[in-house]
Design a protein around this motif. Structure first.
Motif, PDB file in Angstrom:
ATOM      1  N   HIS A 164       0.813  -1.224   0.000  1.00 57.88           N
ATOM      2  CA  HIS A 164       0.000   0.000   0.000  1.00 57.88           C
ATOM      3  C   HIS A 164       0.840   1.265   0.000  1.00 57.88           C
ATOM      4  O   HIS A 164       0.379   2.340   0.392  1.00 57.88           O
ATOM      5  N   CYS A 175      -7.993   1.054  -4.491  1.00 60.93           N
ATOM      6  CA  CYS A 175      -7.371  -0.165  -3.971  1.00 60.93           C
ATOM      7  C   CYS A 175      -8.255  -0.765  -2.876  1.00 60.93           C
ATOM      8  O   CYS A 175      -9.103  -0.069  -2.313  1.00 60.93           O
ATOM      9  N   CYS A 177      -7.589  -1.221   0.048  1.00 63.27           N
ATOM     10  CA  CYS A 177      -7.345  -0.540   1.324  1.00 63.27           C
ATOM     11  C   CYS A 177      -8.056   0.798   1.399  1.00 63.27           C
ATOM     12  O   CYS A 177      -8.050   1.449   2.442  1.00 63.27           O
ATOM     13  N   CYS A 182      -1.955   2.470  -5.101  1.00 60.24           N
ATOM     14  CA  CYS A 182      -1.061   1.615  -4.298  1.00 60.24           C
ATOM     15  C   CYS A 182      -0.281   0.645  -5.192  1.00 60.24           C
ATOM     16  O   CYS A 182      -0.779   0.208  -6.240  1.00 60.24           O
TER      17      CYS A 182
HETATM   18 ZN    ZN Z   1      -3.852   0.026  -1.030  1.00 60.72          ZN
END
Ligand code: ZN
Length: 312
Positions: A164, A175, A177, A182
């Motif tokens: 990340h 992404c 996350c 990332c």
């Molecule tokens: Zn990410």
């Protein structure tokens, strides 16, 4: 009888268990299905039960067993505290205390990706080094950082999340996350396929990648090795982002070696060589020409590292 220890790698689908001697020899290994029932508590009970059965079956004496190392797919604090393991259905608990009371053995736990890095340092691609960065290129991008032979876990056990690191602030896709741009969005198996599809749609050039419904990262690398221009472009782009991310890491920790593992790394030296090229372009002079190696333990890196956790 020689001294032995267990390394357990708890995954979302399977729990892997290895029996090791103190020299790092894998004496035997097994696995069983991860049962996520009872809010995930069955995972620890099953693991403890499995270990106890093996101890009986192999006639191991208590004084010969150094303990059990456990790798889990989430952040673990230094005292064994786990804040949450959402994908296994587990909430806040202390994994070391729980496993200790279930097995009666010494227990040390850590994050599975960090443990895999420790495993590769101990007996794999990073053997002989003390300062190493592991990047695991699979469905996502995981990783771990080892300095002076020890895992860099951070204050909450969440360090080493290489996947990340921001490598492209122009990215518009999100992404897993929650961020955009990332490393994982480019250097994972899914990321590589995504890059290939974008390159194919933007170009009218002939390519062996065209017309493949089940385009995979492996196909991309296979075609790149055959000299396919668009496949090569894809590999260059994925490895450029990986090289950039590694240059950022090197600027902070100055490791001796970068080890690349995960399913994607089966493509071989094309990955280490191309990544090294972009690493050298993007890092300051004093940090150029680090070693780039392939991981060698495959899916066993996690059990090796878990075992090393209890031996360290
Ligand atoms: Zn990410």
């Amino acid at each position: 009888m020689e001294q032995v220890c267990f390394g357990i790698d708890i995954g979302g689908t399977a729990v892997k268990v290895g029996l090791f001697n103190t020299a790092g020899k894998l004496l035997d290994k097994w696995d069983f299905v991860t049962r996520k029932t009872e809010d995930g508590k069955d995972i620890l009970r099953d693991s403890a039960e499995f270990i106890k059965n093996k101890i009986n079956e192999l006639h191991l004496k208590e004084e010969d067993i150094i303990g059990v190392g456990v790798g889990i797919p989430g952040p673990v604090k230094d005292d064994g505290e786990v804040l949450e393991l959402a994908n296994l259905g587990l909430g806040h608990f202390n994994i070391e205390e729980e496993m200790r009371s279930l097995t009666g053995l010494n227990v040390k736990a850590g994050n599975d990706a960090n443990a895999a890095a420790l495993g590769e340092l101990w007996m794999g691609g990073g053997k002989g080094y003390r300062n190493m960065v592991l990047a695991t290129l699979g469905t996502g991008v995981g990783g771990g950082i080892i300095l002076n032979g020890a895992i860099v876990a951070g204050s909450n056990g969440a360090a080493g999340e290489i996947g990340h690191i921001l490598v492209n602030e122009e990215e518009t896709a999100t992404c897993g996350c929650g961020k955009k741009g990332c490393l994982e969005q480019y250097a994972s198996a899914t990321g590589i396929v995504r890059i290939a599809k974008n390159i194919l749609s933007e170009s009218s050039e002939e390519s062996d990648l065209r017309g493949k419904d089940d385009l995979s990262a492996k196909t991309v690398f296979d075609c790149a090795k055959e000299g396919d221009k668009l496949a090569l472009e894809t590999v260059e782009k994925a490895c450029r982002y990986l090289g950039i991310a590694m240059s950022h890491i090197a600027q902070i920790i100055d490791p001796e070696v970068f080890v690349i593992g995960g399913g994607v790394s089966r493509a071989g030296e094309i990955i280490t060589e191309t990544t090294k090229k972009y690493y050298n372009i993007n890092v300051m002079n004093a940090l150029k020409n680090k070693e780039f190696k392939l991981a060698t333990l495959g899916n066993d890196a996690g059990i090796y590292g878990a075992a090393k956790l209890i031996l360290a």
